[in-house]
Design a protein around this motif. Structure first.
Motif, mmCIF file in Angstrom:
data_model
loop_
_atom_site.group_PDB
_atom_site.id
_atom_site.type_symbol
_atom_site.label_atom_id
_atom_site.label_comp_id
_atom_site.label_asym_id
_atom_site.label_seq_id
_atom_site.Cartn_x
_atom_site.Cartn_y
_atom_site.Cartn_z
ATOM 1 N N HIS A 140 -10.034 -4.187 -4.059
ATOM 2 C CA HIS A 140 -10.043 -4.486 -5.135
ATOM 3 C C HIS A 140 -10.646 -5.997 -5.587
ATOM 4 O O HIS A 140 -10.901 -6.322 -4.296
ATOM 5 C CB HIS A 140 -8.383 -4.397 -4.729
ATOM 6 C CG HIS A 140 -7.762 -3.596 -5.376
ATOM 7 N ND1 HIS A 140 -7.106 -2.755 -6.139
ATOM 8 C CD2 HIS A 140 -7.226 -2.786 -3.685
ATOM 9 C CE1 HIS A 140 -6.202 -2.246 -5.894
ATOM 10 N NE2 HIS A 140 -6.167 -1.389 -4.153
ATOM 11 N N LEU A 141 -11.184 -5.625 -6.744
ATOM 12 C CA LEU A 141 -12.646 -7.144 -6.887
ATOM 13 C C LEU A 141 -11.705 -8.321 -7.877
ATOM 14 O O LEU A 141 -11.422 -7.953 -8.459
ATOM 15 C CB LEU A 141 -13.858 -6.807 -7.279
ATOM 16 C CG LEU A 141 -14.385 -5.368 -6.589
ATOM 17 C CD1 LEU A 141 -15.659 -5.008 -7.366
ATOM 18 C CD2 LEU A 141 -14.765 -5.799 -5.680
ATOM 19 N N VAL A 191 1.307 -1.552 -0.172
ATOM 20 C CA VAL A 191 0.251 -0.142 -0.009
ATOM 21 C C VAL A 191 0.908 1.346 0.001
ATOM 22 O O VAL A 191 1.343 1.209 1.158
ATOM 23 C CB VAL A 191 -0.959 -0.157 0.935
ATOM 24 C CG1 VAL A 191 -2.039 1.317 0.931
ATOM 25 C CG2 VAL A 191 -1.876 -1.100 1.358
ATOM 26 N N THR A 192 0.187 1.955 -1.119
ATOM 27 C CA THR A 192 1.523 3.435 -1.549
ATOM 28 C C THR A 192 0.080 4.305 -1.192
ATOM 29 O O THR A 192 -0.032 4.235 -2.017
ATOM 30 C CB THR A 192 2.750 2.946 -1.786
ATOM 31 O OG1 THR A 192 1.898 3.369 -3.463
ATOM 32 C CG2 THR A 192 3.645 2.544 -2.241
ATOM 33 N N THR A 199 2.205 -17.016 -4.695
ATOM 34 C CA THR A 199 2.414 -15.338 -4.076
ATOM 35 C C THR A 199 1.706 -14.241 -4.860
ATOM 36 O O THR A 199 2.767 -13.483 -5.658
ATOM 37 C CB THR A 199 3.494 -15.354 -3.265
ATOM 38 O OG1 THR A 199 3.203 -16.372 -1.912
ATOM 39 C CG2 THR A 199 3.243 -14.122 -2.322
ATOM 40 N N SER A 200 0.403 -13.970 -4.629
ATOM 41 C CA SER A 200 0.881 -12.573 -5.144
ATOM 42 C C SER A 200 0.343 -11.224 -4.654
ATOM 43 O O SER A 200 0.346 -11.391 -3.660
ATOM 44 C CB SER A 200 -0.575 -12.974 -6.328
ATOM 45 O OG SER A 200 -1.332 -13.247 -6.765
ATOM 46 N N VAL A 201 1.082 -10.468 -5.423
ATOM 47 C CA VAL A 201 0.922 -8.961 -4.997
ATOM 48 C C VAL A 201 0.014 -7.814 -5.065
ATOM 49 O O VAL A 201 0.386 -8.025 -6.125
ATOM 50 C CB VAL A 201 2.724 -8.246 -4.706
ATOM 51 C CG1 VAL A 201 2.862 -7.065 -4.173
ATOM 52 C CG2 VAL A 201 3.458 -9.733 -3.759
ATOM 53 N N GLN A 202 -0.056 -7.614 -4.446
ATOM 54 C CA GLN A 202 -1.182 -6.408 -4.132
ATOM 55 C C GLN A 202 -1.016 -5.223 -4.685
ATOM 56 O O GLN A 202 -0.852 -5.043 -3.503
ATOM 57 C CB GLN A 202 -3.217 -7.277 -4.330
ATOM 58 C CG GLN A 202 -4.147 -6.404 -5.152
ATOM 59 C CD GLN A 202 -4.567 -6.388 -6.510
ATOM 60 O OE1 GLN A 202 -4.365 -7.217 -7.380
ATOM 61 N NE2 GLN A 202 -4.210 -4.670 -6.616
ATOM 62 N N LYS A 203 -1.345 -4.076 -5.427
ATOM 63 C CA LYS A 203 -0.066 -3.585 -5.546
ATOM 64 C C LYS A 203 -1.953 -2.255 -5.176
ATOM 65 O O LYS A 203 -3.011 -3.047 -5.517
ATOM 66 C CB LYS A 203 -0.241 -2.618 -6.698
ATOM 67 C CG LYS A 203 0.916 -1.179 -6.421
ATOM 68 C CD LYS A 203 2.379 -1.760 -6.170
ATOM 69 C CE LYS A 203 2.481 -0.248 -5.451
ATOM 70 N NZ LYS A 203 2.494 0.844 -5.319
ATOM 71 N N SER A 204 -1.676 -1.062 -4.122
ATOM 72 C CA SER A 204 -3.354 -0.592 -3.827
ATOM 73 C C SER A 204 -1.973 1.160 -4.221
ATOM 74 O O SER A 204 -1.201 0.941 -3.113
ATOM 75 C CB SER A 204 -3.687 -0.724 -2.314
ATOM 76 O OG SER A 204 -4.890 -0.418 -2.452
#
Length: 163
Positions: free
Chosen positions: A123-124, A45-46, A133-138
């Motif tokens: 995020h849907l 999260v940024t 392992t997935s990295v979800q950027k927000s």
């Protein structure tokens, strides 16, 4: 929150693809009596445009709609804006090894990201594959530059993974 926008995305996804996560789970259950395998998601999260990490953002993994969610897990980000790895159920890896598999090789999860001074992000439809392992950027939008907007920012992360 603009419930009509969330409902619109949900209806579009159901019309186009059906209830993917339920279908995958049902097919898997019918095929196998063993427990599901595991995949992982972590979030980073940024602030908007990656200017700086957002410490102590609340990240919630859920299924269902944002208004009727089933919470799977939740945690706060560290000083670098990152979360722990959320361990999540996923269909067997073998479903991704051959074309024409009877079920989808991934399960869809959603994330809600909240932090003081920012609009919430939702995020849907984030696909989770077994053993990955997935990295979800927000990237979060500060309230100060949101122009009076208070509704969450919604991202539909779904892409079709044709095998």
């Amino acid at each position: 929150m603009d419930k009509s926008l969330v409902e619109k995305y949900r209806k579009e996804m159901l019309e186009k693809y059906g209830d993917i996560s339920s279908a995958a789970a049902a097919t898997y259950a019918a095929m196998n009596s063993e427990p599901p395998e595991k995949g992982r998601i972590s979030a980073w999260v940024t602030s908007v445009a990656n200017i700086y990490p957002v410490k102590n953002a609340r990240v919630t993994v859920f299924t269902g709609s944002p208004d009727n969610m089933t919470v799977v897990d939740s945690c706060a980000t560290d000083e670098s804006g990152k979360t722990k790895e959320f361990l999540l159920d996923a269909p067997p890896k073998s479903l991704s090894m051959a074309s024409g598999a009877p079920a989808l090789p991934y399960t869809l999860y959603n994330l809600r990201v909240s932090a003081d001074g920012f609009l919430d992000n939702i995020h849907l439809n984030i696909p989770v594959f077994s053993g990955i392992t997935s990295v979800q950027k927000s990237d979060m939008l500060p309230n100060a530059v949101a122009g009076g907007r208070t509704d969450p920012v919604i991202f539909n992360e779904f892409s079709s993974f044709e095998l």
